[in-house]
Structures are given as C-alpha cells and as structure tokens.
Design a protein around this motif. Sequence first.
Motif, short mmCIF file in Angstrom:
data_model
loop_
_atom_site.label_atom_id
_atom_site.label_comp_id
_atom_site.label_asym_id
_atom_site.label_seq_id
_atom_site.Cartn_x
_atom_site.Cartn_y
_atom_site.Cartn_z
N GLY A 1 21.07 -51.04 24.37
CA GLY A 1 20.15 -52.14 24.09
C GLY A 1 18.70 -51.71 24.10
O GLY A 1 17.91 -52.07 23.22
N PHE A 2 18.34 -50.92 25.10
CA PHE A 2 16.98 -50.39 25.17
C PHE A 2 16.66 -49.57 23.92
O PHE A 2 15.61 -49.74 23.30
CB PHE A 2 16.79 -49.53 26.42
N LEU A 3 17.56 -48.68 23.54
CA LEU A 3 17.31 -47.79 22.41
C LEU A 3 17.24 -48.55 21.09
O LEU A 3 16.43 -48.22 20.22
CB LEU A 3 18.36 -46.69 22.35
N VAL A 4 18.07 -49.57 20.93
CA VAL A 4 18.06 -50.37 19.69
C VAL A 4 16.72 -51.08 19.54
O VAL A 4 16.17 -51.16 18.43
CB VAL A 4 19.23 -51.37 19.67
N VAL A 5 16.15 -51.56 20.63
CA VAL A 5 14.87 -52.26 20.57
C VAL A 5 13.69 -51.28 20.50
O VAL A 5 12.79 -51.42 19.68
CB VAL A 5 14.71 -53.20 21.79
N ALA A 6 13.69 -50.30 21.39
CA ALA A 6 12.52 -49.41 21.52
C ALA A 6 12.36 -48.45 20.36
O ALA A 6 11.23 -48.13 19.98
CB ALA A 6 12.62 -48.63 22.83
N THR A 7 13.44 -47.97 19.79
CA THR A 7 13.34 -46.94 18.77
C THR A 7 12.52 -47.37 17.55
O THR A 7 11.54 -46.71 17.21
CB THR A 7 14.74 -46.43 18.37
N PRO A 8 12.85 -48.46 16.88
CA PRO A 8 12.04 -48.83 15.72
C PRO A 8 10.65 -49.36 16.09
O PRO A 8 9.70 -49.22 15.32
CB PRO A 8 12.86 -49.91 15.01
N MET A 9 10.52 -49.94 17.29
CA MET A 9 9.22 -50.47 17.70
C MET A 9 8.24 -49.35 18.06
O MET A 9 7.09 -49.37 17.63
CB MET A 9 9.37 -51.40 18.91
N MET A 10 8.70 -48.38 18.81
CA MET A 10 7.80 -47.35 19.33
C MET A 10 7.68 -46.14 18.41
O MET A 10 6.72 -45.39 18.52
CB MET A 10 8.27 -46.91 20.72
N HIS A 11 8.65 -45.93 17.56
CA HIS A 11 8.65 -44.72 16.73
C HIS A 11 8.80 -45.08 15.25
O HIS A 11 9.67 -44.57 14.54
CB HIS A 11 9.74 -43.76 17.19
N ASP A 12 7.94 -45.96 14.79
CA ASP A 12 7.95 -46.45 13.41
C ASP A 12 7.26 -45.45 12.48
O ASP A 12 6.19 -45.69 11.96
CB ASP A 12 7.30 -47.83 13.33
N PHE A 13 7.93 -44.34 12.24
CA PHE A 13 7.37 -43.24 11.46
C PHE A 13 6.95 -43.67 10.06
O PHE A 13 6.07 -43.07 9.45
CB PHE A 13 8.35 -42.06 11.39
N TRP A 14 7.57 -44.69 9.53
CA TRP A 14 7.28 -45.18 8.18
C TRP A 14 5.94 -45.93 8.10
O TRP A 14 5.43 -46.14 7.02
CB TRP A 14 8.41 -46.09 7.70
N ALA A 15 5.38 -46.30 9.26
CA ALA A 15 4.18 -47.14 9.26
C ALA A 15 2.96 -46.45 9.88
O ALA A 15 1.96 -47.10 10.11
CB ALA A 15 4.46 -48.44 10.02
N VAL A 16 3.06 -45.15 10.13
CA VAL A 16 1.95 -44.44 10.78
C VAL A 16 1.25 -43.54 9.76
O VAL A 16 1.83 -43.21 8.71
CB VAL A 16 2.43 -43.61 11.99
N PRO A 17 0.02 -43.14 10.07
CA PRO A 17 -0.68 -42.21 9.17
C PRO A 17 0.10 -40.90 9.04
O PRO A 17 0.87 -40.50 9.92
CB PRO A 17 -2.01 -41.98 9.88
N GLU A 18 -0.13 -40.23 7.94
CA GLU A 18 0.59 -38.99 7.60
C GLU A 18 0.55 -37.96 8.73
O GLU A 18 1.54 -37.30 9.00
CB GLU A 18 0.01 -38.40 6.32
N ASP A 19 -0.59 -37.83 9.41
CA ASP A 19 -0.72 -36.80 10.44
C ASP A 19 0.12 -37.13 11.70
O ASP A 19 0.33 -36.25 12.53
CB ASP A 19 -2.18 -36.58 10.83
N GLN A 20 0.62 -38.34 11.84
CA GLN A 20 1.46 -38.73 12.98
C GLN A 20 2.93 -38.86 12.60
O GLN A 20 3.80 -38.99 13.46
CB GLN A 20 0.99 -40.08 13.54
N ARG A 21 3.20 -38.81 11.31
CA ARG A 21 4.54 -39.12 10.80
C ARG A 21 5.62 -38.19 11.35
O ARG A 21 6.69 -38.65 11.77
CB ARG A 21 4.54 -39.09 9.27
N GLN A 22 5.39 -36.89 11.38
CA GLN A 22 6.44 -35.96 11.83
C GLN A 22 6.77 -36.16 13.30
O GLN A 22 7.95 -36.15 13.67
CB GLN A 22 6.02 -34.51 11.56
N ASP A 23 5.76 -36.34 14.15
CA ASP A 23 6.03 -36.58 15.57
C ASP A 23 6.84 -37.85 15.78
O ASP A 23 7.79 -37.87 16.57
CB ASP A 23 4.72 -36.66 16.36
#
Length: 149
Positions: free
Chosen positions: A92-114
């Motif tokens: 449950g934690f991972l299902v909620v936290a993963t897309p919220m905290m690691h939204d690689f699709w919505a960050v600037p290019e220089d943060q995308r890989q991390d």
Amino acid sequence: MIFAIETAALQTFDGAFADELFLVARILFGGVIAFIGLNHFLNLEEMAGYAEYKGAPAPTLSVGASGVVLVLGGLAVALGAFPTLAAGALAGFLVVATPMMHDFWAVPEDQRQDELNSFLKNVGLLGMTVLLLAVSTVEWPYAVGVGLV
C-alpha cells in the motif's frame, strides 16, 4: 489450440535449501525496508521538505507515518510476523508513494534519470511485496509464527 495454465496451491517450500534461501531473502528485503524507514526519522526535516515539494499532505506527519510503516513492515517480514499485514502495508505504501514521490514524467530533464531510477527501484520493491502477499498464508520457515490468518 487453446493453452491452459494450471496452478497448484503452494503448500510448502520444497527444494534444496529453499527454507534457508527464503529466510535470507526475507532478512535482506525486510532489513533494507526497515533501514529505509529508519532514514525517514534520521532525515525527517529533509524528507519532509521533499515531501512538501512533491505535494504530499501534512509532509512531516506523512514522512513519520511512512517511516513507521516501513520500519515495522520490514521487521515483520524479516521475522515472519504478521506476513499478510506486513506485506499488504508495504504494498500500500509503495502503490501510493511511488507515483507521487518519483514522478519522473513530470520533472525537468536534469532530474528525470534520478526520479526514474527511484521509481523503478520502488516498482521492484512492490514486486517483492506482491510475492510475499502471494505466500503470506503459507507457513513461513524460520518465522516467529504470529499472524492474523
């Protein structure tokens, strides 16, 4: 021709060293999860700032609560205590936290890989929690043997 997939209920952990390997996997996975949770407390202010930046509600409380879930869930998996509850809480934690905290699709290019790396790490951890849920009703070898089932 129609292909059929047959499943059999998992009764035991069969095979050479299967019990011991399952114990090692539980200790490694649970230990890493508990350590991640401990870091929520050791770096509470920094993580709360990041959670606020990502739009998490009540960031300090969210980081603290997720730390509790991770520490207790990780220790429970390692010990084999309350396996369904522990694996379910971690999933449950991972299902909620993963897309919220690691939204690689919505960050600037220089943060995308991390963010992509963190997202994929969490997806892998989620896969392990799903596997643990699948075997949570089977008696786990070398477990303390307490649970809700």
